[in-house]
Design a protein around this motif. Structure first.
Motif, PDB file in Angstrom:
ATOM      1  N   PHE A   5     -22.367  63.611  47.081  1.00  0.00           N
ATOM      2  CA  PHE A   5     -21.057  63.311  47.626  1.00  0.00           C
ATOM      3  C   PHE A   5     -20.517  64.575  48.262  1.00  0.00           C
ATOM      4  O   PHE A   5     -20.493  65.638  47.641  1.00  0.00           O
ATOM      5  N   ARG A   6     -20.093  64.496  49.508  1.00  0.00           N
ATOM      6  CA  ARG A   6     -19.490  65.619  50.212  1.00  0.00           C
ATOM      7  C   ARG A   6     -18.559  65.061  51.266  1.00  0.00           C
ATOM      8  O   ARG A   6     -18.925  64.184  52.029  1.00  0.00           O
ATOM      9  N   LYS A   7     -17.335  65.582  51.295  1.00  0.00           N
ATOM     10  CA  LYS A   7     -16.357  65.135  52.279  1.00  0.00           C
ATOM     11  C   LYS A   7     -15.585  66.349  52.764  1.00  0.00           C
ATOM     12  O   LYS A   7     -15.259  67.238  51.987  1.00  0.00           O
ATOM     13  N   SER A   8     -15.302  66.391  54.050  1.00  0.00           N
ATOM     14  CA  SER A   8     -14.591  67.501  54.658  1.00  0.00           C
ATOM     15  C   SER A   8     -13.403  66.958  55.441  1.00  0.00           C
ATOM     16  O   SER A   8     -13.540  66.006  56.206  1.00  0.00           O
ATOM     17  N   PHE A   9     -12.224  67.555  55.212  1.00  0.00           N
ATOM     18  CA  PHE A   9     -11.010  67.159  55.897  1.00  0.00           C
ATOM     19  C   PHE A   9     -10.471  68.338  56.694  1.00  0.00           C
ATOM     20  O   PHE A   9     -10.413  69.455  56.178  1.00  0.00           O
ATOM     21  N   ARG A  10     -10.061  68.088  57.916  1.00  0.00           N
ATOM     22  CA  ARG A  10      -9.437  69.123  58.727  1.00  0.00           C
ATOM     23  C   ARG A  10      -7.943  69.119  58.421  1.00  0.00           C
ATOM     24  O   ARG A  10      -7.241  68.151  58.681  1.00  0.00           O
ATOM     25  N   ILE A  11      -7.436  70.216  57.856  1.00  0.00           N
ATOM     26  CA  ILE A  11      -6.031  70.318  57.481  1.00  0.00           C
ATOM     27  C   ILE A  11      -5.215  70.799  58.675  1.00  0.00           C
ATOM     28  O   ILE A  11      -4.227  70.189  59.049  1.00  0.00           O
ATOM     29  N   PHE A  12      -5.616  71.918  59.231  1.00  0.00           N
ATOM     30  CA  PHE A  12      -5.014  72.512  60.421  1.00  0.00           C
ATOM     31  C   PHE A  12      -6.151  72.932  61.330  1.00  0.00           C
ATOM     32  O   PHE A  12      -7.294  72.995  60.888  1.00  0.00           O
ATOM     33  N   PRO A  13      -5.878  73.255  62.585  1.00  0.00           N
ATOM     34  CA  PRO A  13      -6.949  73.794  63.431  1.00  0.00           C
ATOM     35  C   PRO A  13      -7.513  75.082  62.808  1.00  0.00           C
ATOM     36  O   PRO A  13      -6.774  76.008  62.499  1.00  0.00           O
ATOM     37  N   GLY A  14      -8.793  75.092  62.567  1.00  0.00           N
ATOM     38  CA  GLY A  14      -9.443  76.254  61.975  1.00  0.00           C
ATOM     39  C   GLY A  14      -9.435  76.288  60.466  1.00  0.00           C
ATOM     40  O   GLY A  14      -9.936  77.232  59.864  1.00  0.00           O
ATOM     41  N   VAL A  15      -8.892  75.258  59.800  1.00  0.00           N
ATOM     42  CA  VAL A  15      -8.841  75.212  58.330  1.00  0.00           C
ATOM     43  C   VAL A  15      -9.377  73.865  57.863  1.00  0.00           C
ATOM     44  O   VAL A  15      -8.923  72.819  58.293  1.00  0.00           O
ATOM     45  N   ARG A  16     -10.375  73.903  56.977  1.00  0.00           N
ATOM     46  CA  ARG A  16     -10.959  72.676  56.440  1.00  0.00           C
ATOM     47  C   ARG A  16     -10.939  72.703  54.925  1.00  0.00           C
ATOM     48  O   ARG A  16     -11.163  73.735  54.306  1.00  0.00           O
ATOM     49  N   LEU A  17     -10.696  71.535  54.330  1.00  0.00           N
ATOM     50  CA  LEU A  17     -10.801  71.340  52.890  1.00  0.00           C
ATOM     51  C   LEU A  17     -12.084  70.571  52.652  1.00  0.00           C
ATOM     52  O   LEU A  17     -12.275  69.481  53.191  1.00  0.00           O
ATOM     53  N   ASN A  18     -12.984  71.145  51.864  1.00  0.00           N
ATOM     54  CA  ASN A  18     -14.281  70.539  51.577  1.00  0.00           C
ATOM     55  C   ASN A  18     -14.316  70.112  50.114  1.00  0.00           C
ATOM     56  O   ASN A  18     -13.952  70.885  49.234  1.00  0.00           O
ATOM     57  N   ILE A  19     -14.744  68.894  49.876  1.00  0.00           N
ATOM     58  CA  ILE A  19     -14.807  68.359  48.519  1.00  0.00           C
ATOM     59  C   ILE A  19     -16.235  67.896  48.264  1.00  0.00           C
ATOM     60  O   ILE A  19     -16.821  67.192  49.083  1.00  0.00           O
ATOM     61  N   ASN A  20     -16.790  68.319  47.124  1.00  0.00           N
ATOM     62  CA  ASN A  20     -18.073  67.775  46.709  1.00  0.00           C
ATOM     63  C   ASN A  20     -17.987  67.428  45.232  1.00  0.00           C
ATOM     64  O   ASN A  20     -16.922  67.505  44.622  1.00  0.00           O
ATOM     65  N   ARG A  21     -19.090  67.058  44.662  1.00  0.00           N
ATOM     66  CA  ARG A  21     -19.089  66.553  43.296  1.00  0.00           C
ATOM     67  C   ARG A  21     -18.642  67.598  42.277  1.00  0.00           C
ATOM     68  O   ARG A  21     -18.041  67.276  41.257  1.00  0.00           O
ATOM     69  N   ARG A  22     -18.911  68.864  42.534  1.00  0.00           N
ATOM     70  CA  ARG A  22     -18.640  69.897  41.543  1.00  0.00           C
ATOM     71  C   ARG A  22     -17.457  70.804  41.844  1.00  0.00           C
ATOM     72  O   ARG A  22     -16.971  71.479  40.944  1.00  0.00           O
ATOM     73  N   SER A  23     -17.027  70.892  43.118  1.00  0.00           N
ATOM     74  CA  SER A  23     -15.978  71.860  43.427  1.00  0.00           C
ATOM     75  C   SER A  23     -15.208  71.487  44.685  1.00  0.00           C
ATOM     76  O   SER A  23     -15.571  70.564  45.405  1.00  0.00           O
ATOM     77  N   LEU A  24     -14.156  72.247  44.920  1.00  0.00           N
ATOM     78  CA  LEU A  24     -13.378  72.197  46.143  1.00  0.00           C
ATOM     79  C   LEU A  24     -13.569  73.530  46.848  1.00  0.00           C
ATOM     80  O   LEU A  24     -13.768  74.552  46.202  1.00  0.00           O
ATOM     81  N   SER A  25     -13.464  73.531  48.158  1.00  0.00           N
ATOM     82  CA  SER A  25     -13.501  74.794  48.876  1.00  0.00           C
ATOM     83  C   SER A  25     -12.667  74.688  50.135  1.00  0.00           C
ATOM     84  O   SER A  25     -12.398  73.598  50.634  1.00  0.00           O
ATOM     85  N   ILE A  26     -12.247  75.840  50.618  1.00  0.00           N
ATOM     86  CA  ILE A  26     -11.483  75.931  51.856  1.00  0.00           C
ATOM     87  C   ILE A  26     -12.255  76.816  52.806  1.00  0.00           C
ATOM     88  O   ILE A  26     -12.723  77.897  52.430  1.00  0.00           O
ATOM     89  N   THR A  27     -12.424  76.354  54.036  1.00  0.00           N
ATOM     90  CA  THR A  27     -13.113  77.105  55.075  1.00  0.00           C
ATOM     91  C   THR A  27     -12.102  77.503  56.133  1.00  0.00           C
ATOM     92  O   THR A  27     -11.357  76.667  56.635  1.00  0.00           O
ATOM     93  N   LEU A  28     -12.101  78.793  56.469  1.00  0.00           N
ATOM     94  CA  LEU A  28     -11.204  79.342  57.479  1.00  0.00           C
ATOM     95  C   LEU A  28     -12.027  79.842  58.655  1.00  0.00           C
ATOM     96  O   LEU A  28     -13.053  80.485  58.459  1.00  0.00           O
ATOM     97  N   GLY A  29     -11.577  79.579  59.852  1.00  0.00           N
ATOM     98  CA  GLY A  29     -12.271  80.061  61.044  1.00  0.00           C
ATOM     99  C   GLY A  29     -13.278  79.051  61.538  1.00  0.00           C
ATOM    100  O   GLY A  29     -13.177  77.860  61.283  1.00  0.00           O
TER     101      GLY A  29
END
Length: 64
Positions: A5-29
């Motif tokens: 399971f993996r899902k990625s949401f675009r919060i703002f331009p250049g910022v993503r919230l990534n969700i998988n089975r074990r953790s959450l992460s934020i990607t910048l840039g």
């Protein structure tokens, strides 16, 4: 075959919230420069796409 399971949401331009089975992460840039990813498990990754078969990735883990 494992179920993943993996899902990625675009919060703002250049910022993503990534969700998988074990953790959450934020990607910048991720435009033309490096991407910085910070995970809830303590992993910090910096990556950058380079031309051709090259790529760059550096991963650090938080000491517990």
């Amino acid at each position: 075959m494992a179920i993943t399971f993996r899902k990625s949401f675009r919060i703002f331009p250049g910022v993503r919230l990534n969700i998988n089975r074990r953790s959450l992460s934020i990607t910048l840039g991720g435009g033309h420069g490096p991407r910085h990813t910070i995970s809830s498990t303590g992993r910090r990754t910096t990556s950058m796409d380079l031309p051709g078969p090259f790529g760059y990735r550096s991963t650090r883990r938080r000491n517990r």
